[in-house]
Design a protein around this motif. Structure first.
Motif, PDB file in Angstrom:
ATOM      1  N   ILE A   1      -2.261  10.542  12.853  1.00 16.42           N
ATOM      2  CA  ILE A   1      -3.877  10.016  13.404  1.00 16.42           C
ATOM      3  C   ILE A   1      -3.990  11.005  12.609  1.00 16.42           C
ATOM      4  CG2 ILE A   1      -5.409  10.848  14.977  1.00 16.42           C
ATOM      5  CD1 ILE A   1      -3.818  10.360  17.146  1.00 16.42           C
ATOM      6  N   PHE A   2      -3.739  11.662  12.010  1.00 22.56           N
ATOM      7  CA  PHE A   2      -4.601  12.800  10.953  1.00 22.56           C
ATOM      8  C   PHE A   2      -4.124  12.330   9.542  1.00 22.56           C
ATOM      9  CE2 PHE A   2      -5.583  16.248  13.898  1.00 22.56           C
ATOM     10  CZ  PHE A   2      -6.942  16.536  13.634  1.00 22.56           C
ATOM     11  N   SER A   3      -2.792  11.957   9.310  1.00 24.04           N
ATOM     12  CA  SER A   3      -2.035  11.318   8.368  1.00 24.04           C
ATOM     13  C   SER A   3      -2.699   9.614   8.394  1.00 24.04           C
ATOM     14  CB  SER A   3      -0.873  10.757   7.803  1.00 24.04           C
ATOM     15  OG  SER A   3      -0.489  10.027   7.505  1.00 24.04           O
ATOM     16  N   SER A   4      -3.030   9.015   9.507  1.00 29.93           N
ATOM     17  CA  SER A   4      -4.096   7.740   9.208  1.00 29.93           C
ATOM     18  C   SER A   4      -5.376   7.654   8.808  1.00 29.93           C
ATOM     19  CB  SER A   4      -3.618   6.724  10.432  1.00 29.93           C
ATOM     20  OG  SER A   4      -4.181   6.013  10.657  1.00 29.93           O
ATOM     21  N   LEU A   5      -5.839   8.800   9.732  1.00 28.55           N
ATOM     22  CA  LEU A   5      -7.401   9.535   9.006  1.00 28.55           C
ATOM     23  C   LEU A   5      -7.575   9.312   7.319  1.00 28.55           C
ATOM     24  CD1 LEU A   5     -10.474   9.417   9.928  1.00 28.55           C
ATOM     25  CD2 LEU A   5      -9.794  11.725  10.868  1.00 28.55           C
ATOM     26  N   TYR A   6      -6.833  10.383   7.151  1.00 25.25           N
ATOM     27  CA  TYR A   6      -6.039  10.959   5.390  1.00 25.25           C
ATOM     28  C   TYR A   6      -6.375   9.390   4.570  1.00 25.25           C
ATOM     29  CZ  TYR A   6      -5.196  11.767   0.856  1.00 25.25           C
ATOM     30  OH  TYR A   6      -4.599  12.129  -0.591  1.00 25.25           O
ATOM     31  N   TYR A   7      -5.499   8.308   4.736  1.00 22.85           N
ATOM     32  CA  TYR A   7      -5.271   7.638   3.998  1.00 22.85           C
ATOM     33  C   TYR A   7      -6.164   6.363   4.384  1.00 22.85           C
ATOM     34  CZ  TYR A   7      -0.610   9.342   2.565  1.00 22.85           C
ATOM     35  OH  TYR A   7       0.529  10.034   1.646  1.00 22.85           O
ATOM     36  N   SER A   8      -7.399   5.945   5.124  1.00 21.45           N
ATOM     37  CA  SER A   8      -8.335   5.284   5.053  1.00 21.45           C
ATOM     38  C   SER A   8      -9.145   5.596   4.437  1.00 21.45           C
ATOM     39  CB  SER A   8      -8.365   5.604   7.046  1.00 21.45           C
ATOM     40  OG  SER A   8      -9.268   6.114   7.665  1.00 21.45           O
ATOM     41  N   LEU A   9      -9.359   6.589   3.450  1.00 22.65           N
ATOM     42  CA  LEU A   9     -10.128   7.128   2.985  1.00 22.65           C
ATOM     43  C   LEU A   9     -10.103   7.209   1.691  1.00 22.65           C
ATOM     44  CD1 LEU A   9     -11.381  10.882   4.401  1.00 22.65           C
ATOM     45  CD2 LEU A   9     -12.160   7.986   5.368  1.00 22.65           C
ATOM     46  N   THR A  10      -8.653   6.839   0.804  1.00 24.11           N
ATOM     47  CA  THR A  10      -8.029   6.325  -0.621  1.00 24.11           C
ATOM     48  C   THR A  10      -7.899   5.036  -0.219  1.00 24.11           C
ATOM     49  OG1 THR A  10      -6.137   6.228   0.924  1.00 24.11           O
ATOM     50  CG2 THR A  10      -6.952   8.234   0.632  1.00 24.11           C
ATOM     51  N   SER A  11      -7.993   4.594  -1.590  1.00 21.50           N
ATOM     52  CA  SER A  11      -7.154   3.528  -2.232  1.00 21.50           C
ATOM     53  C   SER A  11      -6.022   3.042  -2.220  1.00 21.50           C
ATOM     54  CB  SER A  11      -8.163   3.148  -2.795  1.00 21.50           C
ATOM     55  OG  SER A  11      -7.214   1.799  -3.596  1.00 21.50           O
ATOM     56  N   TRP A  12      -4.650   2.965  -2.078  1.00 22.16           N
ATOM     57  CA  TRP A  12      -3.866   3.220  -2.227  1.00 22.16           C
ATOM     58  C   TRP A  12      -2.525   2.188  -1.791  1.00 22.16           C
ATOM     59  CZ3 TRP A  12       1.090   5.748   1.065  1.00 22.16           C
ATOM     60  CH2 TRP A  12       2.448   6.111   0.601  1.00 22.16           C
ATOM     61  N   ASN A  13      -1.447   1.483  -2.232  1.00 19.48           N
ATOM     62  CA  ASN A  13      -0.739   0.095  -2.007  1.00 19.48           C
ATOM     63  C   ASN A  13       0.086   0.947  -1.168  1.00 19.48           C
ATOM     64  OD1 ASN A  13       0.827   1.861  -4.017  1.00 19.48           O
ATOM     65  ND2 ASN A  13       0.751   0.189  -5.568  1.00 19.48           N
ATOM     66  N   GLY A  14       0.371   1.877  -1.011  1.00 20.09           N
ATOM     67  CA  GLY A  14       1.350   2.494  -0.414  1.00 20.09           C
ATOM     68  C   GLY A  14       3.110   2.497  -0.962  1.00 20.09           C
ATOM     69  N   VAL A  15       3.255   1.834  -1.608  1.00 21.37           N
ATOM     70  CA  VAL A  15       4.447   2.826  -2.849  1.00 21.37           C
ATOM     71  C   VAL A  15       4.025   3.331  -3.860  1.00 21.37           C
ATOM     72  CG1 VAL A  15       5.954   1.519  -4.395  1.00 21.37           C
ATOM     73  CG2 VAL A  15       4.887  -0.182  -1.976  1.00 21.37           C
ATOM     74  N   SER A  16       3.474   3.612  -5.016  1.00 21.92           N
ATOM     75  CA  SER A  16       3.153   4.429  -5.859  1.00 21.92           C
ATOM     76  C   SER A  16       2.953   5.674  -5.616  1.00 21.92           C
ATOM     77  CB  SER A  16       1.853   3.596  -6.702  1.00 21.92           C
ATOM     78  OG  SER A  16       1.058   3.811  -6.221  1.00 21.92           O
ATOM     79  N   ASP A  17       2.331   6.676  -6.136  1.00 25.82           N
ATOM     80  CA  ASP A  17       2.728   8.054  -6.596  1.00 25.82           C
ATOM     81  C   ASP A  17       0.538   8.091  -6.987  1.00 25.82           C
ATOM     82  OD1 ASP A  17       4.857   8.382  -5.859  1.00 25.82           O
ATOM     83  OD2 ASP A  17       5.580   8.865  -8.055  1.00 25.82           O
ATOM     84  N   THR A  18       0.352   7.432  -7.450  1.00 25.80           N
ATOM     85  CA  THR A  18      -1.018   7.140  -7.419  1.00 25.80           C
ATOM     86  C   THR A  18      -2.154   7.102  -5.861  1.00 25.80           C
ATOM     87  OG1 THR A  18      -0.887   6.565  -9.865  1.00 25.80           O
ATOM     88  CG2 THR A  18      -3.189   6.340  -8.725  1.00 25.80           C
ATOM     89  N   VAL A  19      -2.972   7.967  -5.316  1.00 27.21           N
ATOM     90  CA  VAL A  19      -4.123   7.859  -4.475  1.00 27.21           C
ATOM     91  C   VAL A  19      -4.908   8.546  -4.805  1.00 27.21           C
ATOM     92  CG1 VAL A  19      -4.382   8.831  -2.048  1.00 27.21           C
ATOM     93  CG2 VAL A  19      -2.086   8.400  -3.009  1.00 27.21           C
ATOM     94  N   LYS A  20      -6.083   7.368  -4.715  1.00 26.54           N
ATOM     95  CA  LYS A  20      -7.392   7.160  -4.879  1.00 26.54           C
ATOM     96  C   LYS A  20      -8.627   7.211  -3.680  1.00 26.54           C
ATOM     97  CE  LYS A  20     -11.091   5.288  -7.813  1.00 26.54           C
ATOM     98  NZ  LYS A  20     -11.196   4.202  -8.699  1.00 26.54           N
ATOM     99  N   PHE A  21      -8.999   8.732  -4.258  1.00 26.78           N
ATOM    100  CA  PHE A  21      -9.998   9.100  -2.936  1.00 26.78           C
ATOM    101  C   PHE A  21     -10.893   7.658  -3.066  1.00 26.78           C
ATOM    102  CE2 PHE A  21     -13.328  11.173  -0.861  1.00 26.78           C
ATOM    103  CZ  PHE A  21     -13.292  11.641   0.421  1.00 26.78           C
ATOM    104  N   THR A  22     -11.845   7.311  -1.975  1.00 27.76           N
ATOM    105  CA  THR A  22     -12.345   6.464  -2.204  1.00 27.76           C
ATOM    106  C   THR A  22     -13.739   6.921  -0.964  1.00 27.76           C
ATOM    107  OG1 THR A  22     -11.441   5.284  -0.752  1.00 27.76           O
ATOM    108  CG2 THR A  22     -11.136   4.630  -3.175  1.00 27.76           C
ATOM    109  N   GLY A  23     -13.552   7.714  -0.108  1.00 32.35           N
ATOM    110  CA  GLY A  23     -14.464   7.668   1.047  1.00 32.35           C
ATOM    111  C   GLY A  23     -14.515   7.128   2.165  1.00 32.35           C
ATOM    112  N   LEU A  24     -15.618   6.204   2.685  1.00 27.44           N
ATOM    113  CA  LEU A  24     -16.266   5.748   3.805  1.00 27.44           C
ATOM    114  C   LEU A  24     -16.030   4.139   2.930  1.00 27.44           C
ATOM    115  CD1 LEU A  24     -18.319   7.468   5.897  1.00 27.44           C
ATOM    116  CD2 LEU A  24     -15.538   7.600   6.003  1.00 27.44           C
ATOM    117  N   ASN A  25     -15.889   4.660   2.154  1.00 31.45           N
ATOM    118  CA  ASN A  25     -15.619   2.377   1.208  1.00 31.45           C
ATOM    119  C   ASN A  25     -14.833   1.643   2.687  1.00 31.45           C
ATOM    120  OD1 ASN A  25     -17.204   3.304  -0.952  1.00 31.45           O
ATOM    121  ND2 ASN A  25     -15.529   3.155  -2.358  1.00 31.45           N
ATOM    122  N   ASN A  26     -13.631   2.017   2.224  1.00 33.23           N
ATOM    123  CA  ASN A  26     -12.318   0.773   3.694  1.00 33.23           C
ATOM    124  C   ASN A  26     -13.490   0.317   4.603  1.00 33.23           C
ATOM    125  OD1 ASN A  26     -10.781   1.057   1.552  1.00 33.23           O
ATOM    126  ND2 ASN A  26      -9.212   2.876   2.531  1.00 33.23           N
TER     127      ASN A  26
END
Length: 294
Positions: free
Chosen positions: A30-55
């Motif tokens: 649950i907390f992992s999903s909540l964290y990634y919901s605030l990011t822009s990530w393709n699920g593969v790359s090492d780059t995880v960009k924080f985007t806040g509530l944009n999603n």
């Protein structure tokens, strides 16, 4: 033994394995999903960009997302107002069968243990425009073939009927167990007093099985909110997104389009919507019918 169980350390050791499993497989995701919901990530790359509530803003502003929410609403309404009354009706009928009761219970339960893929393919043949059973019956009375799964007017209804057929038997067994647990003396006393079968069913049996009916409704609501597999097998969300539900919408973006952050935002919204709907049902209806005394 009782003295040992009162020891806080012993008690903690007993619950620790279950607590660890709960934390690993429920709380952490649950907390992992909540964290990634605030990011822009393709699920593969090492780059995880924080985007806040944009999603979340993107999802709530997307018309297709609200179509999926509406379709989940149709699942809930169909389950509560059509499927549940049929479940109660069939349970009452089977409970009053004198012979082959076990056969009937097995027959209605069979679809629940079948794979959703098998059921989707089976009903796909039933809905087939040219050789399907439904259109064959309609042809007998002179009605033109209906394109059940490719016409926006009928596709959602077709899926709702198929989903209900799959799970109705599972809930019938639950309600039937509650009916058969009612002491026979109550029904016999009512019959001696001159009550008809209909009166005994509506004034004795139904009030006594209200708690299990409440559980069935809650499970139906929860199941409606996570419906996905039957939609994927039968229509893949089509035609033109008319049968898209929130779970298939999430899968489409999280897996197919590699928008893992956005997909997790949808997952969080599904969790929140399910929590709100089930909490409202519990507060408004379920708590009034938690316990029945015989």
């Amino acid at each position: 033994m009782n003295k040992s169980l009162r020891n806080p350390l012993v008690f903690t050791l007993f619950i620790l394995p279950a607590l660890l499993l709960f934390l690993i497989f429920f709380i952490y995701p649950i907390f992992s999903s909540l964290y990634y919901s605030l990011t822009s990530w393709n699920g593969v790359s090492d780059t995880v960009k924080f985007t806040g509530l944009n999603n979340f803003e993107k999802a709530l502003g997307d018309d297709r997302f609200w179509i999926s929410v509406k379709n989940n609403g149709w699942f809930i309404l169909f389950s509560v107002f059509i499927q549940v009354p049929l479940i109660v009706l069939f349970s009452l009928l089977i409970a009053n069968v004198k012979k082959l009761k076990g056969l009937y219970k097995t027959a209605v339960f069979m679809p629940s243990i079948m794979s959703t893929a098998v059921i989707g393919i089976l009903w796909g043949f039933i809905y087939e425009p040219n050789i399907g059973l439904f259109n064959k019956v309609l042809g007998v009375v002179g009605i033109e073939p209906v394109y059940w799964l490719s016409d926006e007017r009928f596709a959602m209804l077709s899926i709702l009927i198929t989903n209900a057929w799959q799970w109705t038997g599972f809930y019938i067994v639950m309600v039937l167990a509650a009916i058969l647990s009612i002491p026979g003396e109550l029904d016999e006393a009512a019959a001696i007093d001159g009550a008809t079968g209909f009166q005994r069913a509506t004034r004795i049996t139904l009030p006594l099985i209200v708690p299990i009916i409440s559980v069935v409704i809650m499970l139906s609501i929860a199941g409606a909110m996570k419906a996905a597999d039957i939609v994927i097998v039968m229509t893949k969300g089509g035609p033109a997104g008319s049968t898209e539900v929130m779970a298939t919408y999430m899968i489409k973006y999280a897996i197919t389009n590699f928008k893992y952050g956005y997909g997790n935002a949808i997952a969080v919204l599904i969790f929140m919507f399910t929590l709100v709907v089930t909490a409202l049902y519990q507060l408004l209806f379920a708590r009034r019918n938690e316990r029945i005394e015989y």
